[in-house]
Design a protein around this motif. Structure first.
Motif, PDB file in Angstrom:
ATOM      1  N   ASN A 133      14.661  20.102 -22.668  1.00 27.10           N
ATOM      2  CA  ASN A 133      13.837  19.132 -21.978  1.00 27.10           C
ATOM      3  C   ASN A 133      12.645  19.902 -21.611  1.00 27.10           C
ATOM      4  O   ASN A 133      11.998  19.858 -20.734  1.00 27.10           O
ATOM      5  CB  ASN A 133      14.375  18.408 -21.008  1.00 27.10           C
ATOM      6  CG  ASN A 133      15.228  17.367 -21.412  1.00 27.10           C
ATOM      7  OD1 ASN A 133      15.418  16.789 -22.398  1.00 27.10           O
ATOM      8  ND2 ASN A 133      16.595  17.302 -20.580  1.00 27.10           N
ATOM      9  N   ALA A 164       9.214  17.072 -22.451  1.00 28.54           N
ATOM     10  CA  ALA A 164       8.984  17.968 -23.613  1.00 28.54           C
ATOM     11  C   ALA A 164       8.745  17.481 -24.814  1.00 28.54           C
ATOM     12  O   ALA A 164       8.692  16.289 -24.897  1.00 28.54           O
ATOM     13  CB  ALA A 164      10.409  18.856 -23.652  1.00 28.54           C
ATOM     14  N   ALA A 165       8.235  18.175 -25.709  1.00 25.28           N
ATOM     15  CA  ALA A 165       7.567  17.692 -27.029  1.00 25.28           C
ATOM     16  C   ALA A 165       8.938  17.107 -27.541  1.00 25.28           C
ATOM     17  O   ALA A 165      10.035  17.475 -27.548  1.00 25.28           O
ATOM     18  CB  ALA A 165       7.039  18.598 -27.946  1.00 25.28           C
ATOM     19  N   GLU A 184       8.037  12.058 -24.565  1.00 20.00           N
ATOM     20  CA  GLU A 184       7.538  13.186 -23.687  1.00 20.00           C
ATOM     21  C   GLU A 184       7.641  12.798 -22.065  1.00 20.00           C
ATOM     22  O   GLU A 184       7.921  13.529 -21.332  1.00 20.00           O
ATOM     23  CB  GLU A 184       6.038  13.551 -23.985  1.00 20.00           C
ATOM     24  CG  GLU A 184       6.108  14.256 -25.308  1.00 20.00           C
ATOM     25  CD  GLU A 184       4.678  14.350 -25.997  1.00 20.00           C
ATOM     26  OE1 GLU A 184       3.733  13.972 -25.228  1.00 20.00           O
ATOM     27  OE2 GLU A 184       4.828  14.623 -27.079  1.00 20.00           O
ATOM     28  N   THR A 227       9.530  22.244 -23.883  1.00 23.11           N
ATOM     29  CA  THR A 227       9.098  22.330 -25.297  1.00 23.11           C
ATOM     30  C   THR A 227       9.402  23.737 -25.650  1.00 23.11           C
ATOM     31  O   THR A 227       9.221  24.597 -24.893  1.00 23.11           O
ATOM     32  CB  THR A 227       7.571  22.041 -25.200  1.00 23.11           C
ATOM     33  OG1 THR A 227       7.217  20.692 -24.642  1.00 23.11           O
ATOM     34  CG2 THR A 227       6.947  22.306 -26.610  1.00 23.11           C
ATOM     35  N   ARG A 259       4.975   9.582 -27.057  1.00 23.56           N
ATOM     36  CA  ARG A 259       4.576   9.660 -25.692  1.00 23.56           C
ATOM     37  C   ARG A 259       5.775   9.168 -24.650  1.00 23.56           C
ATOM     38  O   ARG A 259       5.819   9.562 -23.448  1.00 23.56           O
ATOM     39  CB  ARG A 259       3.461   8.462 -25.748  1.00 23.56           C
ATOM     40  CG  ARG A 259       2.189   8.899 -24.772  1.00 23.56           C
ATOM     41  CD  ARG A 259       1.281   7.858 -24.868  1.00 23.56           C
ATOM     42  NE  ARG A 259       1.775   6.286 -24.864  1.00 23.56           N
ATOM     43  CZ  ARG A 259       1.460   5.680 -23.900  1.00 23.56           C
ATOM     44  NH1 ARG A 259       0.411   5.989 -23.047  1.00 23.56           N
ATOM     45  NH2 ARG A 259       2.110   4.447 -23.779  1.00 23.56           N
TER      46      ARG A 259
END
Length: 665
Positions: free
Chosen positions: A448, A411-412, A406, A450, A403
């Motif tokens: 940055n 991004a993931a 992100e 996903t 978390r």
RNA sequence: CGGGGUGUAGCUCAGCCUGGUUUAGAGCGCCUGGUUCGGGACCAGGAGGUCGCAGGUUCAAAUCCUGUCACCCCGACCA
């Protein structure tokens, strides 16, 4: 000693999960018996060796001028509060339980099992060493220690109860400490040499014990838990916790050209422009390299950590899942202002609340850490660099949860990159860049975004290498990576570094005044002024010496003891003990050797020859005399050494002489 | 602390999945007798097990379920 009257429970088999050679052989040779996890009995044979090692240690410590004493295993926890190490040691410190839980009036509530003795010895020094005239002095003991090891392993290598030689030097100044340290260092070399260990002294991290200079004595073997970096030319050796590689600081090719991360200095950069590439599902360095057709060394790995400052160094408010019992909450005496010498009687952390002014503002920060794709972060170095960068000690680092990542990168996990990130920083955040990254040009990294990466990332242009003026965050460049095999020696010799696993058998530290200051242990100088002792501490794991000795001295059949620490020096094997002539000769050899001061073991058991030979090889007594019916008919016995096995037929008297000459080369 | 695994004779392990022919087994070690006797012998006989512990399911539990304890491995941690 007659085997039949001694106690040597050898076995042919060993537990499947014993993998270290020393562990297997110590069990099979009947040296030790496990009682519980990390807790071992020393059976007679093992105990003889343990005592021999301890005696060598004792002799060399005495020779170096150290003075032996014995300190208690049971220690008041109050002593540990004074140095702030109740928190620093965490679960490693074993505490007694009160009879009725929560009963603070029970002495047990305030008593711990000593894992080490800095506090106790400093208390003694504080009481009795009052004058510079009494210095220098080094006190030592050989004594059992207790630690709440989370995971004991490899037999005797890592246990909850173990025998340790710990020494502590007290000097008036750092020059004196240097001398005391050198004396111990030299004594250690003699000790390990005498024990037949192929050791190497390496630069070491000081860990929770504190201090600045430190060396570990390592025995190189696969069974070890440490990794050391040793240059091929031997001009550099360090624990990888601390090891550093050569870095040519004279290269100024890629100094930052822009202080503002948003404005790359156009026109000036020959490097490629940033370009986004679709890399679906590729969150790991190897996957990305395949997709982009690049190498890990051309990638910038971006890791996000969260850092937590100690808000309360007492154990009271630690989050139950705070996995860092280590140095996390250690109050930093170094940064504490003038009240440093006052012992803190309170258990609620009153002292520490004064020590961290920034705590109220940002107890938690985020760290963006950059290393080359083919490098790993060294978290010890990272923490030190982070502490230096933000001027706060006692930082706890953890890889950030998804978390947080992100939230910062948008991004993931797996698609973070340094470019443009600075705009998203909050007050107190850190950008820590490994110095090798500053040499990169047109690198690849996460976008940055996903499932996207970017190429053409260039330090200085796409992200700052210094803290921009007026920025709320901090940028720092430092050596924060693990060395890798093939790195060059930092001495500049160009020699390649090799990584090897090793057993730590000894550790020496220059402590300085860390303990004397926090415990208010001072002496009067010639000028009549109180001054804290300048201390060093020096540990040797006696049990580990045994394991390390076996690791480096064994073959497929068993142990090959170095003569100096063998439980017996010579084994006389009576092959046909029922034959009177054989038994008489063997007994006579045994008695003569004992009378001459040799430690002799006579295998007088009524067993088959092969059985006895197997046992003999297994327990590894260095010298052997075999008395058998056949050779005795020719008036000879067989002398051999365990190490080479070469047999020599000698008259009994000559065999005695040979044994005696072998043991005093 | 997270993940995984194992608890059956002094030691090393099989049996468990698919509950009942298993009176709970093997090898090593141990005891007795015999044959052997220079590199962990062989034959015959024998002793030795609350199947980690506590509950539960079942006509029936080493075997299935729950809990618990212990030990081991990987990771985290570690003077």
């Amino acid at each position: 000693m007659r085997w039949s009257q001694f106690f040597i429970p050898t076995t042919k088999e060993s537990p499947k999960d014993a993998t270290a050679a020393s562990h297997i052989l110590m069990l099979r040779a009947g040296l030790i018996r496990q009682l519980a996890a990390g807790i071992y009995s020393y059976l007679p044979l093992g105990y003889r060796t343990l005592r021999k090692v301890a005696e060598i240690v004792r002799q060399e410590m005495n020779r170096a001028g150290a003075v032996e004493l014995n300190m208690p295993v049971l220690q008041p926890v109050d002593l540990w509060e004074q140095t702030g190490r109740t928190a620093a040691m965490g679960d490693v410190l074993l505490r007694l339980r009160p009879i009725h839980s929560g009963d603070h009036s029970d002495w047990r509530s305030h008593t711990v099992l000593g894992p080490t003795h800095e506090e106790v010895v400093t208390e003694i020094a504080r009481a009795y060493l009052n004058s510079y005239k009494q210095l220098p002095i080094t006190l030592y003991q050989i004594q059992v220690k207790f630690r709440g090891e989370a995971r004991p392993k490899s037999g005797v290598l890592r246990t909850r109860e173990f025998l340790m030689k710990d020494a502590y030097s007290f000097d008036a100044d750092t020059a004196g400490l240097d001398l005391s340290y050198q004396k111990m260092y030299d004594a250690y070399c003699r000790i390990f040499s005498r024990c037949g260990l192929p050791y190497v002294a390496v630069e070491a991290d000081t860990g929770a014990i504190g201090g600045d200079v430190s060396h570990e004595f390592m025995v190189l073997t696969d069974a070890g838990e440490d990794t050391v970096a040793i240059s091929e030319s031997g001009d550099y050796a360090a624990n990888t916790e601390r090891a550093t590689a050569f870095f040519d600081a004279s290269h100024e090719a890629t100094r930052p050209r822009s202080h503002t991360e948003q404005e790359p200095a156009e026109g000036e950069a020959p490097a490629e422009p940033l370009r986004e590439v679709h890399t679906p599902g590729a969150g790991r360095v190897d996957d990305v390299c395949k997709l982009l057709g690049t190498a890990p060394a051309q990638m910038i790995k971006t890791l996000i950590y969260t850092g937590t400052y100690p808000t309360n160094p007492s154990n009271a408010t630690q989050p139950s899942n705070a996995t860092q019992p280590s140095n996390a909450t250690q109050p930093s005496n170094a940064t504490r202002p003038s009240n440093a010498t006052r012992p803190s009687p309170d258990r609620k952390g009153g002292v520490s609340s004064q020590s961290a002014p920034a705590t109220d503002i940002a107890p938690t920060i985020r760290l963006v850490v950059l290393v080359r794709g083919d490098h790993e972060i060294n978290e010890i170095k990272l923490r030190k660099a982070a502490e230096a960068a933000c001027g706060q000690m006692g930082l706890t680092l953890e890889l950030a949860d998804p978390r947080t990542i992100e939230g910062l990168t948008g991004a993931a996990v797996g698609f973070a990159g340094p470019q443009g990130l600075a705009a998203r920083f909050r007050q107190g955040d850190l950008l820590l860049i490994d110095r090798d990254v500053t040499r990169m040009r047109s690198a690849a990294s996460g976008a940055n975004r996903t499932d996207y990466h970017v190429t053409g990332v260039t330090p200085g242009r796409d992200f700052p290498l210094e803290t921009p003026p007026g920025a709320a965050f901090v940028v720092a460049v430092a050596d924060i990576r693990m060395v890798v095999d093939g790195d060059r020696s930092p001495t500049g010799s160009g020699a390649p570094i090799r990584l090897k696993t090793a057993i730590e058998v000894g550790h020496v530290f220059k402590l300085g005044t860390k303990y004397s200051q926090s415990m208010d242990a001072t002496f009067l100088t010639r000028e009549g002024k109180p001054h804290p002792f300048v201390m060093g501490c020096y540990g040797i794991g006696v049990n580990r010496i045994i394991a390390a000795a076996i690791e480096s001295n064994h073959d497929a059949n068993g142990i090959i003891w170095p003569l100096s620490i063998a439980p017996f020096e010579v084994l006389i094997v009576a092959l046909d003990p029922k034959d009177e002539h054989v038994m008489q000769t063997a007994a006579s050899l045994h008695d003569q050797l004992e009378a001459a001061g040799a430690e002799a073991l006579l295998d007088d058991r009524d067993e088959r020859a092969g059985f006895k030979f197997k046992d003999a090889d297994l327990i590894g007594i260095p010298l052997r005399v075999v008395v058998g019916k056949k050779s005795l008919a020719d008036g000879v016995v067989e002398f051999s050494r365990r190490r080479d096995g070469e047999k020599r037929l000698l008259a009994p008297a000559a065999a005695v002489a040979e044994v005696l000459s072998q043991r005093t080369p």
